[in-house]
Design a protein around this motif. Sequence first.
Motif, PDB file in Angstrom:
ATOM      1  N   GLY A 191       0.877  -1.394  -0.241  1.00 20.49           N
ATOM      2  CA  GLY A 191      -0.472   0.079   0.139  1.00 20.49           C
ATOM      3  C   GLY A 191       1.043   1.260  -0.200  1.00 20.49           C
ATOM      4  O   GLY A 191       0.748   2.172  -0.670  1.00 20.49           O
ATOM      5  N   TRP A 192       1.821   1.245   1.130  1.00 21.90           N
ATOM      6  CA  TRP A 192       3.183   2.356   0.496  1.00 21.90           C
ATOM      7  C   TRP A 192       3.503   2.860  -0.828  1.00 21.90           C
ATOM      8  O   TRP A 192       3.744   3.423  -0.674  1.00 21.90           O
ATOM      9  CB  TRP A 192       3.949   2.223   1.880  1.00 21.90           C
ATOM     10  N   GLN A 193       3.704   0.825  -1.225  1.00 22.44           N
ATOM     11  CA  GLN A 193       4.528   2.072  -1.991  1.00 22.44           C
ATOM     12  C   GLN A 193       3.972   2.593  -3.684  1.00 22.44           C
ATOM     13  O   GLN A 193       3.751   3.197  -4.344  1.00 22.44           O
ATOM     14  CB  GLN A 193       4.672   0.055  -3.308  1.00 22.44           C
ATOM     15  N   PHE A 251       0.852   4.356  -2.752  1.00 21.90           N
ATOM     16  CA  PHE A 251      -0.043   5.465  -2.198  1.00 21.90           C
ATOM     17  C   PHE A 251       0.610   6.417  -3.207  1.00 21.90           C
ATOM     18  O   PHE A 251      -0.736   7.419  -3.576  1.00 21.90           O
ATOM     19  CB  PHE A 251       0.517   6.049  -1.192  1.00 21.90           C
ATOM     20  N   GLU A 252       1.964   6.480  -3.278  1.00 22.16           N
ATOM     21  CA  GLU A 252       2.229   7.983  -4.263  1.00 22.16           C
ATOM     22  C   GLU A 252       1.690   7.840  -5.303  1.00 22.16           C
ATOM     23  O   GLU A 252       1.163   9.075  -6.582  1.00 22.16           O
ATOM     24  CB  GLU A 252       3.649   8.162  -4.375  1.00 22.16           C
ATOM     25  N   PRO A 253       1.823   7.294  -6.164  1.00 21.75           N
ATOM     26  CA  PRO A 253       1.237   6.982  -7.914  1.00 21.75           C
ATOM     27  C   PRO A 253      -0.181   7.156  -7.710  1.00 21.75           C
ATOM     28  O   PRO A 253      -1.188   7.898  -8.810  1.00 21.75           O
ATOM     29  CB  PRO A 253       2.056   5.478  -8.723  1.00 21.75           C
ATOM     30  N   ILE A 254      -1.382   6.876  -6.619  1.00 18.34           N
ATOM     31  CA  ILE A 254      -2.231   7.195  -6.592  1.00 18.34           C
ATOM     32  C   ILE A 254      -2.543   8.129  -6.719  1.00 18.34           C
ATOM     33  O   ILE A 254      -3.183   8.757  -6.875  1.00 18.34           O
ATOM     34  CB  ILE A 254      -2.948   6.232  -5.534  1.00 18.34           C
ATOM     35  N   LEU A 255      -2.206   9.078  -5.609  1.00 17.52           N
ATOM     36  CA  LEU A 255      -2.532  10.015  -4.849  1.00 17.52           C
ATOM     37  C   LEU A 255      -1.978  11.689  -6.435  1.00 17.52           C
ATOM     38  O   LEU A 255      -2.707  12.150  -6.988  1.00 17.52           O
ATOM     39  CB  LEU A 255      -1.047  10.950  -4.324  1.00 17.52           C
ATOM     40  N   HIS A 256      -0.674  10.602  -7.118  1.00 14.82           N
ATOM     41  CA  HIS A 256      -0.452  11.541  -8.551  1.00 14.82           C
ATOM     42  C   HIS A 256      -1.752  10.938  -9.421  1.00 14.82           C
ATOM     43  O   HIS A 256      -2.244  12.169  -9.842  1.00 14.82           O
ATOM     44  CB  HIS A 256       0.584  10.860  -8.871  1.00 14.82           C
ATOM     45  N   GLY A 257      -2.173  10.266  -9.598  1.00 20.34           N
ATOM     46  CA  GLY A 257      -3.599   9.555 -10.788  1.00 20.34           C
ATOM     47  C   GLY A 257      -4.611  10.569 -10.412  1.00 20.34           C
ATOM     48  O   GLY A 257      -5.270  11.359 -10.576  1.00 20.34           O
ATOM     49  N   GLY A 307      -8.517   4.545   5.102  1.00 19.33           N
ATOM     50  CA  GLY A 307      -8.897   3.380   5.739  1.00 19.33           C
ATOM     51  C   GLY A 307      -8.537   2.569   6.191  1.00 19.33           C
ATOM     52  O   GLY A 307      -7.964   2.115   6.927  1.00 19.33           O
ATOM     53  N   PHE A 308      -7.071   2.317   5.197  1.00 22.16           N
ATOM     54  CA  PHE A 308      -7.070   0.903   5.443  1.00 22.16           C
ATOM     55  C   PHE A 308      -6.020   0.663   6.391  1.00 22.16           C
ATOM     56  O   PHE A 308      -5.132   0.537   7.549  1.00 22.16           O
ATOM     57  CB  PHE A 308      -5.728   0.456   4.108  1.00 22.16           C
ATOM     58  N   PHE A 309      -4.387   2.764   5.507  1.00 26.21           N
ATOM     59  CA  PHE A 309      -3.338   2.635   7.047  1.00 26.21           C
ATOM     60  C   PHE A 309      -4.665   2.848   8.696  1.00 26.21           C
ATOM     61  O   PHE A 309      -3.722   2.741   9.635  1.00 26.21           O
ATOM     62  CB  PHE A 309      -2.490   3.987   5.692  1.00 26.21           C
ATOM     63  N   THR A 310      -5.032   3.682   8.390  1.00 28.56           N
ATOM     64  CA  THR A 310      -5.765   4.166   9.673  1.00 28.56           C
ATOM     65  C   THR A 310      -5.895   2.694  10.358  1.00 28.56           C
ATOM     66  O   THR A 310      -5.989   2.644  11.437  1.00 28.56           O
ATOM     67  CB  THR A 310      -6.839   4.879   9.847  1.00 28.56           C
ATOM     68  N   GLN A 311      -6.729   1.408   9.503  1.00 26.05           N
ATOM     69  CA  GLN A 311      -7.077   0.448  10.391  1.00 26.05           C
ATOM     70  C   GLN A 311      -5.874  -0.678  10.869  1.00 26.05           C
ATOM     71  O   GLN A 311      -5.721  -0.509  12.088  1.00 26.05           O
ATOM     72  CB  GLN A 311      -8.182  -0.431   9.167  1.00 26.05           C
ATOM     73  N   HIS A 312      -4.349  -0.549   9.484  1.00 26.39           N
ATOM     74  CA  HIS A 312      -3.892  -1.627   9.781  1.00 26.39           C
ATOM     75  C   HIS A 312      -2.113  -0.879   9.846  1.00 26.39           C
ATOM     76  O   HIS A 312      -1.424  -1.638  10.071  1.00 26.39           O
ATOM     77  CB  HIS A 312      -3.831  -2.317   8.589  1.00 26.39           C
ATOM     78  N   ASP A 313      -2.454   0.285  10.087  1.00 27.31           N
ATOM     79  CA  ASP A 313      -0.778   0.651  10.440  1.00 27.31           C
ATOM     80  C   ASP A 313      -1.074   1.837  10.964  1.00 27.31           C
ATOM     81  O   ASP A 313      -0.418   2.979  10.732  1.00 27.31           O
ATOM     82  CB  ASP A 313       0.023   0.727   8.868  1.00 27.31           C
ATOM     83  N   ALA A 314      -2.107   2.236  12.147  1.00 27.14           N
ATOM     84  CA  ALA A 314      -2.184   3.493  12.816  1.00 27.14           C
ATOM     85  C   ALA A 314      -1.053   3.737  13.343  1.00 27.14           C
ATOM     86  O   ALA A 314      -0.513   4.967  13.584  1.00 27.14           O
ATOM     87  CB  ALA A 314      -3.239   3.103  14.051  1.00 27.14           C
ATOM     88  N   ALA A 315      -0.221   3.399  14.102  1.00 27.22           N
ATOM     89  CA  ALA A 315       1.329   3.877  14.836  1.00 27.22           C
ATOM     90  C   ALA A 315       2.058   4.122  14.016  1.00 27.22           C
ATOM     91  O   ALA A 315       3.084   5.298  14.080  1.00 27.22           O
ATOM     92  CB  ALA A 315       1.394   2.877  15.201  1.00 27.22           C
TER      93      ALA A 315
END
Length: 389
Positions: free
Chosen positions: A94-96, A98-104, A125-133
């Motif tokens: 997801g982190w990989q 994210f940037e191209p998605i935001l660029h899109g 939603g995914f990041f706040t649920q699975h990588d909140a820290a």
Amino acid sequence: AEILEEGISEALPALVPKIYHTLHNEDGILELDRHVNTTSTQFAGLNDSSDEEDDDQAVRGMTVKTSLTDEKASAAHLAGVLSKKAGPSFIQHGWQLFEPILHGCSYFHDEVRGQSAKTAALFCGFFTQHDAANPKVQQVLGEVAGRLFEMTTTDDSKEVCSDSLTAVGTLFEVVSPALMASYVEGASQAIMTVLTEKAVCQTLADDEDDDEESEDHDGQVMDTAAEAFEQVAKCFGSGFAQTFATFLPVFTKMAKPSKADNSRVAGTGVLAEVSKSLGPAVSPYLNDIGAIMMRGLGDDSQLVRRNCAYGCGVLAMCSPQQVLPSVNAILAAMQPLLQKNEEAGVRDNAVSAICRMIQAGVTGEGTPGALPSPHRFQDCLPGQCHCVH
């Protein structure tokens, strides 16, 4: 991914690089540089200079393979589905992506921008649920929220505006109220801009030859704006009452009989749904909303009648004591909606509303409310659309 859900995680190492490549791929775009004589009729209007020495000018353009934009939109969609279904194994991927998605979200093609906006919201939603820290999550949330609000108000495409509004609603659905509290004002302003028809896409002249198609697009934008507002209200429940107060005049205006069908449908629908989300906190606004619902029971549009029947039942559940003095007037106005020649969805909502009124204790045995005769209900059963009540 939809079927396998977390089972798709085994395919992520092979699948994600292909998504990443597609989102970055520009092989289908070819820039063209050519010199043209702008004094010819073929290029009339390109040259505003009277200097004949500038008659030969460079014109830059580009060709784009349709398949490329289709692939990019599909890749963005797939990334969003994976964020919903793949579970914690998707964090690194997801982190990989994210940037191209935001660029899109700022890509030149409408469909890619729209799909990227919806996927960006799902990623939050995914990041706040699975990588909140992860400290980057708050930054990402701010970036996405700001981009979506901007797209909603400034994009020149109605389809992208609609997709951005859908993404705004998704953001308030998949991220907790605690994290979204600081974005309520920005979301409200963006939605208000659309509801008052001041977004850029609403102020530009339509290029479509088909007026009916243009009206459909206008209606879609207003509908998604109303749905986004409903989702914000649902996110915060009774705590949204104060913000709702500033919007009430807008929805009241949208629901006026003089407005177009799509405006009345959106206005009455959002008032009913937001009332449900507010619960007892709708009490200060109940008289104004109730008057709109009562008037809408006799509207020419079956969708408005359906919304208003539903709304009457919701208001009875939210504040029974306030509705009690008007119960006989409401039941009388409901009578025509129970007839066999009424549209099935309207009839179902009318029956459902009366059932809600019985549940709330404002009609039925031991109350002043005079229920319709039993044969009226027999004519309406079994329900065709909404059979819960």
